[in-house]
Design a protein around this motif. Structure first.
Motif, PDB file in Angstrom:
ATOM      1  N   LEU A 152      -7.154 -24.182 -35.442  1.00  0.00           N
ATOM      2  CA  LEU A 152      -8.367 -23.879 -35.702  1.00  0.00           C
ATOM      3  C   LEU A 152      -9.582 -24.391 -34.666  1.00  0.00           C
ATOM      4  O   LEU A 152     -10.497 -23.962 -34.475  1.00  0.00           O
ATOM      5  CB  LEU A 152      -8.824 -23.558 -37.257  1.00  0.00           C
ATOM      6  N   CYS A 153      -9.049 -25.562 -34.364  1.00  0.00           N
ATOM      7  CA  CYS A 153      -9.850 -26.253 -33.697  1.00  0.00           C
ATOM      8  C   CYS A 153      -9.621 -26.359 -31.917  1.00  0.00           C
ATOM      9  O   CYS A 153     -10.697 -26.355 -31.116  1.00  0.00           O
ATOM     10  CB  CYS A 153      -9.638 -27.772 -33.858  1.00  0.00           C
ATOM     11  N   LYS A 154      -8.310 -26.149 -31.672  1.00  0.00           N
ATOM     12  CA  LYS A 154      -7.922 -25.815 -30.391  1.00  0.00           C
ATOM     13  C   LYS A 154      -7.916 -24.593 -29.837  1.00  0.00           C
ATOM     14  O   LYS A 154      -7.666 -24.443 -28.522  1.00  0.00           O
ATOM     15  CB  LYS A 154      -6.823 -26.660 -30.187  1.00  0.00           C
ATOM     16  N   PHE A 155      -7.821 -23.464 -30.467  1.00  0.00           N
ATOM     17  CA  PHE A 155      -7.451 -22.019 -30.111  1.00  0.00           C
ATOM     18  C   PHE A 155      -8.615 -21.718 -28.895  1.00  0.00           C
ATOM     19  O   PHE A 155      -8.373 -21.094 -28.277  1.00  0.00           O
ATOM     20  CB  PHE A 155      -7.440 -21.058 -31.075  1.00  0.00           C
ATOM     21  N   PRO A 156      -9.916 -22.147 -28.987  1.00  0.00           N
ATOM     22  CA  PRO A 156     -10.598 -21.833 -27.680  1.00  0.00           C
ATOM     23  C   PRO A 156     -10.166 -22.209 -26.256  1.00  0.00           C
ATOM     24  O   PRO A 156     -10.494 -21.628 -25.428  1.00  0.00           O
ATOM     25  CB  PRO A 156     -12.052 -22.791 -28.189  1.00  0.00           C
ATOM     26  N   LEU A 157      -9.206 -23.187 -26.207  1.00  0.00           N
ATOM     27  CA  LEU A 157      -8.673 -23.499 -24.619  1.00  0.00           C
ATOM     28  C   LEU A 157      -7.863 -22.194 -24.474  1.00  0.00           C
ATOM     29  O   LEU A 157      -7.876 -21.691 -23.429  1.00  0.00           O
ATOM     30  CB  LEU A 157      -7.756 -24.471 -24.882  1.00  0.00           C
ATOM     31  N   ALA A 158      -7.049 -21.730 -25.302  1.00  0.00           N
ATOM     32  CA  ALA A 158      -6.202 -20.309 -25.083  1.00  0.00           C
ATOM     33  C   ALA A 158      -7.338 -19.205 -24.972  1.00  0.00           C
ATOM     34  O   ALA A 158      -6.993 -18.386 -23.935  1.00  0.00           O
ATOM     35  CB  ALA A 158      -5.208 -19.999 -26.118  1.00  0.00           C
ATOM     36  N   TYR A 159      -8.106 -19.021 -25.742  1.00  0.00           N
ATOM     37  CA  TYR A 159      -9.169 -17.957 -25.589  1.00  0.00           C
ATOM     38  C   TYR A 159      -9.789 -17.951 -24.484  1.00  0.00           C
ATOM     39  O   TYR A 159     -10.062 -16.645 -23.765  1.00  0.00           O
ATOM     40  CB  TYR A 159     -10.289 -18.137 -26.903  1.00  0.00           C
TER      41      TYR A 159
END
Length: 562
Positions: A152-159
């Motif tokens: 939930l903290c790191k998904f923005p990198l893939a997004y």
């Protein structure tokens, strides 16, 4: 004609070498020649490397890091990719909020997110006290729960990686597959998935590298749950008695080796799955309306409430409560925690720790932002407009600095700059804020370069060539041609570098000078001693100031650009 860029390229390469490559080489060298950087040469061979399998703590740290990294990479990439597809294909009301939240999670350090989850899901947390969710503690504080929190903290990198790849609409390939009898699943499997695979692979690798090198999560969990990872074990090796730099170096080597394998997988996957699909028929992707837009907004809002609302809301709530278990009542609300940020004990003659830490952290982050912006400008110029022989090495160094964790970088700085002979020539930087600035520059360089190099790529070289033919030198061409055209990129790079440098807990913990206060250390220390009200109030107050500074900088920058 393009110049060879010798002087500009040489200056950039030298600065990158001092800030990044030299400290990393020092870490690796110290494993086989411990004491080399302290005046003693003792060759120990490769025996210490094999002790990883004999020491239970080292072995457990490696297992935990790989479990957390791989699990977060798969789950975070899956979540980020699905949200990116949803965002690019259909229009719904929560789409803009998703973009903003992704950048917020990218900038906010993981130790703050982890602290919010500890206060929410811990045995004495808000979920247990207010909602009676006793099951949540067992769910979160075990490996799968930590993977969920990190995803939930790191998904923005893939997004962000997948969103950028879906910018262009090439639906004609899918239409051709449908005309040949392909169903929806077949079209997705044979057309859309292969086209998106490079971006998904890049997102997976970024999530994995950022997770496995993360220091904030285990640091925040240390008070309630024992989950040693490689970065945290490296930190404890430095601060145990006696100090074991050789052990820290071994763990750092394993960590760097894992990251190198991840980068190799990324480069191999990108080369094997390279797809050139843009044609003259490609148009910018325009999200389509859908009758399920309300459901899409609800799903996105649910994800954002869990990913952002729970940790941030918990920190804000805790900062306003007299007692964590007292419930959300008027009698339990207070501003005492915020007032304590500005209160000095009359018996002590000292400055306020938080305000002093904010002053120091903002000064270091500001200097690092300006220098990294200038370095990013030079780097982008060399890579884009010169024939400098080693510009591929420069480009690799900027990518490498994104992968190397702050813990490893901090150890390398100790090896390089904590030497007796440097003091004799006036270059003893260890134990001074200068070293913190250099480390912050190394951490900000990837963002400064990535945010500027795209703007440089849009400028035709013919502009610079025409100016050169009229007698304009390199500095004149940069000042009169490049600078006006890339001012927007310079502003964004400066603000991003500042925002990512304020709360670097790993660098602050390892390289801080004696009796020198930094804001992430103030927050972490208060949290470690269970002063949750003070810690959360300091987090909310300092974070609000950072946001206001970024908004002010953005407003002033836009006025400058207009």
């Amino acid at each position: 004609m393009r110049s060879n860029g010798f002087w500009a390229g040489g200056a950039v390469l030298l600065l990158l070498f001092l800030c990044m490559l030299y400290p990393l080489l020092a870490v690796i060298t110290n494993i086989f020649l411990p004491g080399l950087f302290f005046g003693e040469v003792n060759y120990t061979g490769f025996g210490l490397l094999l002790e990883l399998f004999d020491r239970p703590l080292w072995r457990q740290s490696l297992t935990n890091s790989l479990t957390l990294g791989l699990g977060t990479a798969f789950l975070g990439t899956l979540l980020g990719s699905l949200l990116a597809i949803l965002r690019s294909q259909w229009s719904f009301r929560a789409s803009r909020l998703l973009d903003v939240s992704a950048w917020v999670l990218l900038i906010v350090p993981s130790f703050m997110i982890a602290q919010g989850w500890v206060l929410f899901a811990g045995s004495g947390g808000l979920a247990n006290q207010w909602l009676g969710w006793t099951w949540l503690t067992e769910l979160i504080f075990q490996p799968f729960g930590l993977i969920l929190v990190m995803s939930l903290c790191k998904f923005p990198l893939a997004y962000l990686a997948v969103t950028a790849a879906l910018e262009w609409n090439v639906s004609q390939y899918g239409d051709a597959a449908k005309l040949n009898g392909g169903g929806p699943l077949t079209v997705w499997r044979t057309v859309h998935l292969p086209l998106s695979l490079p971006a998904i692979t890049a997102g997976w690798t970024l999530v994995f590298m950022d997770t496995i090198g993360d220091f904030g999560l285990p640091a925040a969990l240390a008070t309630v749950y024992r989950f040693p990872t490689l970065p945290y074990s490296i930190y404890t090796a430095i601060y145990q008695s006696p100090v074991r730099f050789d052990m820290a170096g071994v763990l750092a080597l394993y960590l760097v080796a894992i990251l190198a394998v991840a980068m190799a997988i990324l480069f191999f996957a990108l080369r094997k799955s390279r797809v050139d699909f843009l044609t003259s028929r490609a148009v910018v992707q325009a999200p389509k309306p859908s009758r399920y837009s309300g459901l899409m907004s609800a799903v996105v809002l649910l994800v954002l409430v869990v990913a952002v609302g729970i940790p941030v809301g918990t920190s804000i709530s805790t900062s306003l409560l007299k007692q964590l278990g007292g419930g959300l009542t008027w009698a339990n609300l207070t501003l005492d925690h915020y007032i304590s940020l500005f209160r000095v004990d009359p018996g002590e003659h000292r400055t306020l720790p938080l305000l002093t830490g904010m002053r120091n952290s903002f000064l270091i982050a500001g200097m690092a932002a300006i220098i990294s912006m200038a370095l990013g400008f030079l780097t982008s110029y060399v890579v884009t407009f010169t024939r400098f022989r080693f510009k591929s090495l420069i480009h690799l160094s900027t990518v490498l600095s994104l992968a190397v964790p702050g813990v490893v970088l901090g150890i390398g700085y100790i090896f390089v700059w904590n030497q007796r002979w440097l003091e004799q020539v006036g270059l003893h930087l260890y134990g001074t804020p200068t070293l913190l600035v250099m480390a912050a520059i190394a951490g900000a360089i990837p963002y400064a370069v990535r945010l500027q190099i795209g703007a440089f790529a849009k400028i035709p070289a013919s502009m610079l060539n025409a100016a050169a033919m009229q007698g304009a030198g390199t500095v004149r061409r940069m000042k009169d041609i490049l600078l006006p055209l890339v001012r927007g990129g310079l502003l964004t790079a400066t603000l991003a570098s500042f925002g990512t440098s304020v709360y670097d807990l790993a660098i602050a913990s390892i390289l801080k000078p004696p009796n020198y206060t930094l804001v992430p250390l103030v927050i972490d220390k208060a949290f470690e001693f269970s002063q949750y009200g003070y810690a959360t109030a300091a987090t909310v107050f300092s974070g609000t100031i950072v946001i206001l500074l970024l908004l002010l900088g953005s407003w002033l920058g836009k006025r400058w650009l207009s």
